[in-house]
Design a protein around this motif. Sequence first.
Motif, short mmCIF file in Angstrom:
data_model
loop_
_atom_site.label_atom_id
_atom_site.label_comp_id
_atom_site.label_asym_id
_atom_site.label_seq_id
_atom_site.Cartn_x
_atom_site.Cartn_y
_atom_site.Cartn_z
N MET A 1 0.84 -1.19 0.00
CA MET A 1 0.00 0.00 0.00
C MET A 1 0.88 1.24 0.00
O MET A 1 1.93 1.29 0.65
N ILE A 2 0.41 2.27 -0.76
CA ILE A 2 1.07 3.57 -0.74
C ILE A 2 0.04 4.62 -0.35
O ILE A 2 -1.18 4.38 -0.43
N LYS A 3 0.56 5.77 0.08
CA LYS A 3 -0.31 6.87 0.48
C LYS A 3 0.01 8.08 -0.37
O LYS A 3 1.17 8.44 -0.56
N SER A 4 -1.06 8.71 -0.92
CA SER A 4 -0.88 9.90 -1.74
C SER A 4 -2.04 10.85 -1.50
O SER A 4 -3.20 10.45 -1.65
N GLN A 5 -1.72 12.07 -1.09
CA GLN A 5 -2.73 13.10 -0.85
C GLN A 5 -3.81 12.61 0.11
O GLN A 5 -5.00 12.84 -0.08
N GLY A 6 -3.38 11.88 1.13
CA GLY A 6 -4.29 11.42 2.16
C GLY A 6 -5.08 10.18 1.79
O GLY A 6 -5.90 9.71 2.60
N GLU A 7 -4.85 9.61 0.59
CA GLU A 7 -5.58 8.42 0.15
C GLU A 7 -4.65 7.22 0.12
O GLU A 7 -3.46 7.34 -0.21
N LEU A 8 -5.19 6.06 0.44
CA LEU A 8 -4.43 4.81 0.39
C LEU A 8 -4.73 4.10 -0.92
O LEU A 8 -5.89 3.99 -1.32
N TRP A 9 -3.69 3.61 -1.58
CA TRP A 9 -3.83 2.92 -2.85
C TRP A 9 -3.10 1.58 -2.80
O TRP A 9 -2.06 1.47 -2.16
N LYS A 10 -3.65 0.60 -3.48
CA LYS A 10 -2.93 -0.65 -3.66
C LYS A 10 -1.88 -0.45 -4.74
O LYS A 10 -2.18 0.13 -5.81
N ALA A 11 -0.67 -0.89 -4.46
CA ALA A 11 0.43 -0.65 -5.39
C ALA A 11 1.25 -1.93 -5.57
O ALA A 11 1.24 -2.83 -4.71
N ARG A 12 2.00 -1.96 -6.69
CA ARG A 12 2.84 -3.12 -7.03
C ARG A 12 4.15 -2.59 -7.61
O ARG A 12 4.15 -1.69 -8.45
N SER A 13 5.22 -3.14 -7.13
CA SER A 13 6.53 -2.74 -7.65
C SER A 13 6.64 -3.15 -9.11
O SER A 13 6.41 -4.31 -9.46
N GLU A 14 7.01 -2.20 -9.98
CA GLU A 14 7.02 -2.47 -11.41
C GLU A 14 8.04 -3.55 -11.76
O GLU A 14 7.77 -4.43 -12.58
N ASN A 15 9.22 -3.48 -11.14
CA ASN A 15 10.28 -4.43 -11.45
C ASN A 15 10.32 -5.59 -10.47
O ASN A 15 11.28 -6.38 -10.48
N LYS A 16 9.29 -5.66 -9.61
CA LYS A 16 9.17 -6.72 -8.61
C LYS A 16 10.30 -6.70 -7.57
O LYS A 16 10.57 -7.69 -6.91
N PHE A 17 11.00 -5.53 -7.50
CA PHE A 17 12.00 -5.37 -6.46
C PHE A 17 11.33 -4.91 -5.19
O PHE A 17 10.29 -4.28 -5.19
N LEU A 18 11.95 -5.18 -4.06
CA LEU A 18 11.42 -4.76 -2.77
C LEU A 18 11.51 -3.25 -2.62
O LEU A 18 12.56 -2.66 -2.85
N ILE A 19 10.38 -2.66 -2.25
CA ILE A 19 10.34 -1.24 -1.92
C ILE A 19 9.94 -1.16 -0.46
O ILE A 19 8.86 -1.59 -0.06
#
Length: 452
Positions: free
Chosen positions: A401-419
Amino acid sequence: MLDEKSRLTGIIVICLSFALLMTICLPGAVQAAEGPVYQVDLEGTITAGQNNYLQRQVEKALASDARLLVLVINTPGGLVDATLEINRLFMNAPIPIAVIVAPSGAIAGSAGAFILISADLAAMAPGTTVGAAQPVTISPEGTESADDKTVTFYANHLRSIAEEKGRPPEVAEKFVTENLTLSAGEALDIGLIDYIVADVPELLAAVDDLVVEKQNERYILQTKDVPVYSDEMNLRERLQNWIGDPQISFLVLILGLLGIYFGLGAPGTIVPEVTGAILLILGIYGIGLFDTSTTGIILLLLGVGLIIAEIFTAGFGIMGIGGAASIIAGAILMPVEPLMAREWYTTFMLTVVGTVIGLLIILIFVIQRVIHSRKQWKESSSYFTPPKKGIAVTDLNPEGMIKSQGELWKARSENKFLIKTGMEVEVVRAETLMLYVRPMVDQENHPGDLNE
């Protein structure tokens, strides 16, 4: 000398006693009214609306000191309750009432015969007919004669009215038991009616200077060259008259049941259920199972309930519009109480209409906003605009999950590397509700601030 004086005194006492007795026994004389003549026209089926209309006209005639109320009828029959109410009204109203079957070719069938016989003065135009008052019942197979008990009751009731009005009781009884019908000439010959006249002006000329006795009172009719007033049905009476017609009420009842049936068969459509509920209540009222006050209250409560449901659910304005229509119908059918001033009802109706108009304006605005919003969605390439960057609030391995402008979004690493958590990321693309991200430049080893 003394005997003569005693005899004279006795004669005087007897005369005075006789005069007093006559004063008590004979109907009292009243002065001729100085008001106008009121004319009321009833045509078609006798319904609760026509009964209420007639009662209102009698009240207006009494308030204006009318000389006479003339009812012009042309009816094939009507509802029993409304007919009996009119009979009671005519029998007890402190004003002479004349009934004329007109124009030529008109009829006073069934309920019309009851009304004609209960009048103080009865008249028919040439070429008119009266009678055929046998009660009927409605069954799935159609109409059929009522049972013997019902026929006997109404035959005796009409006979009693005829006896009270000085009309031939045996003829009145045959109207019910044998479906007897009479022409105008036949009715006049046997004393069922008092006059054969073509119209109201001819009737007024015929009864001028006539003395009518009613309820131990004597009314002197002076009807020559007097103004004749008439009034139309108001909105409430028109609605009652329309829905009170047996054919109309049956169709409305069936449509209401069909609306509810289709609504239950297709949940979420809303329109059939709302329309069906309103029509069902009106149909039940029309066939006589609900009285006017009960129907008005039920419609008002239904309207309020629909509007509340519209506020808390996504009814797209349908329940709100149905609620507004139900409130207006309920307000129209609300009974007029004798202790309330008529001005109060005018104010009440204006308040109801104003409130409903205000609600409809709000609903129209809401509907427009919904339509505009949906139109924007359809014209755009996607149903949402993804953010451009954000902060990882969980480890993306590769999803999180990432947070942007107070909203939570489901996210996926593009290169499948650990973020790792806290790192700032940029959005590369979006598929449905999933964002594909990668770390910002020079952010691989430096976590971002979660409060950004």
